[in-house]
Design a protein around this motif. Sequence first.
Motif, PDB file in Angstrom:
ATOM      1  N   GLU A  81       0.824  -1.215   0.000  1.00 12.01           N
ATOM      2  CA  GLU A  81       0.000   0.000   0.000  1.00 12.01           C
ATOM      3  C   GLU A  81       0.854   1.259   0.000  1.00 12.01           C
ATOM      4  O   GLU A  81       0.522   2.254  -0.656  1.00 12.01           O
ATOM      5  N   THR A 103      -1.687   4.187   3.168  1.00 18.13           N
ATOM      6  CA  THR A 103      -2.542   3.298   2.399  1.00 18.13           C
ATOM      7  C   THR A 103      -3.166   4.115   1.281  1.00 18.13           C
ATOM      8  O   THR A 103      -3.012   5.342   1.238  1.00 18.13           O
ATOM      9  N   ALA A 105      -6.492   4.251  -1.918  1.00 18.69           N
ATOM     10  CA  ALA A 105      -7.770   3.742  -2.423  1.00 18.69           C
ATOM     11  C   ALA A 105      -8.223   4.584  -3.595  1.00 18.69           C
ATOM     12  O   ALA A 105      -7.826   5.742  -3.744  1.00 18.69           O
ATOM     13  N   LEU A 126     -15.576   5.127   1.859  1.00 15.77           N
ATOM     14  CA  LEU A 126     -14.714   4.150   1.203  1.00 15.77           C
ATOM     15  C   LEU A 126     -14.832   2.827   1.944  1.00 15.77           C
ATOM     16  O   LEU A 126     -14.815   2.803   3.182  1.00 15.77           O
ATOM     17  N   VAL A 129     -10.751  -0.376   3.272  1.00 12.36           N
ATOM     18  CA  VAL A 129      -9.445   0.200   2.970  1.00 12.36           C
ATOM     19  C   VAL A 129      -8.381  -0.591   3.735  1.00 12.36           C
ATOM     20  O   VAL A 129      -8.438  -0.685   4.971  1.00 12.36           O
ATOM     21  N   GLY A 132      -6.242   0.773   7.119  1.00  9.00           N
ATOM     22  CA  GLY A 132      -6.682   2.145   7.359  1.00  9.00           C
ATOM     23  C   GLY A 132      -6.383   2.646   8.764  1.00  9.00           C
ATOM     24  O   GLY A 132      -5.929   3.770   8.944  1.00  9.00           O
ATOM     25  N   LEU A 138      -3.854   8.540   4.275  1.00 10.41           N
ATOM     26  CA  LEU A 138      -4.646   7.870   3.247  1.00 10.41           C
ATOM     27  C   LEU A 138      -4.535   8.691   1.970  1.00 10.41           C
ATOM     28  O   LEU A 138      -4.819   9.894   1.974  1.00 10.41           O
TER      29      LEU A 138
END
Length: 357
Positions: A81, A103, A105, A126, A129, A132, A138
Amino acid sequence: MSDITEALTQAVADACGRHPSSAGASGTVEWNVPLWSALDQIGITLLSVPEDRGGSDGDLVTAAAVLEILGEHSATVPFAETAMLAGWLLAECSAPIPAGPMTAAVAGPDVTLVEDAGGWVLNGELARVPWGRHADHLVLLVGRHVVTVHRDEVDLRPGANLAGEPRDDVALHRLAVPADRVHPLPADSAVDARLFAARGVVGRLAMMAGAARRSLEMSLAYASERHQFGRPIGGFQSVQQQVAAMAAEVLLCKVAAQSAAQALDSGADWELAVAAAKVSAGSAAGTVARIAHQVHGAIGFTDEHDLRRSTTRIWSWRDEFGSVGEWARELGTLAAAAGADGLWPLLTEGGARAVAG
């Protein structure tokens, strides 16, 4: 494997040995801070990020080799990630890359990003994830913008995959984001949701390859130790045949991950290689997990046995960044579009370009 990559993977394996990951109560996964610090000291937490953006300038083939080791050790760190997704997104738009675990997304249609009074407002939710709750930042791909959000700015609903790894729902309630954390992608950037998913697939395939190898090693050891009718069960031809089939599928997982990584490194014509790798490795890894549990019998399903740590990850990872069925449909669409006359060139020329890359 080059000497540099071999030395790097050995350093990662040594770090995993010094700082083993473990499961917490009720099968939950504990964030391995010492291992993350060790990987940071090695200098690979931004492995696939260009050097001029603060990374190590490694390619995806090298990142896949590292992830294979981490998958083998069931390492509880968000390396893919951070190194392959979040850092990559920020580097693509020449944005600052924060320190620490991250991370990433892709924002779905229910997430909106609206410019407002010199800043931006991010709103929506979201689902699932990865990591998270443990990531400091993020990084979101919202249309043609990359947005950096601090963990303490969002609401988290903890969740987990079958292996207990964090897969948290993230709520963005009309979050005000300063303009310096919203970055437009260059007009010529190839970044989109499909490329994001493809890089995620490579990361998961590499970790699956490591988990599959670990499952094979444990099965070989157990078959030599467990006795029935006065001899090790590994001495029975039926078990030997199963283990041999398992070994072939383990190798397929590794080759598939490498092939997909090479195709993405080449920068073009990666769709066929990634789709084929996802489908073939997804099936192969499932076979590995099945045979491993057949060899171990009931003991392999217990919480106390390490086999479960590898097989539950295999079952979880093969469904992330698109299921095997979804990528199989992608593969079928590519073949149908090529037509009868174009199918052979698609398979041979596309494969040659991937290997050359």
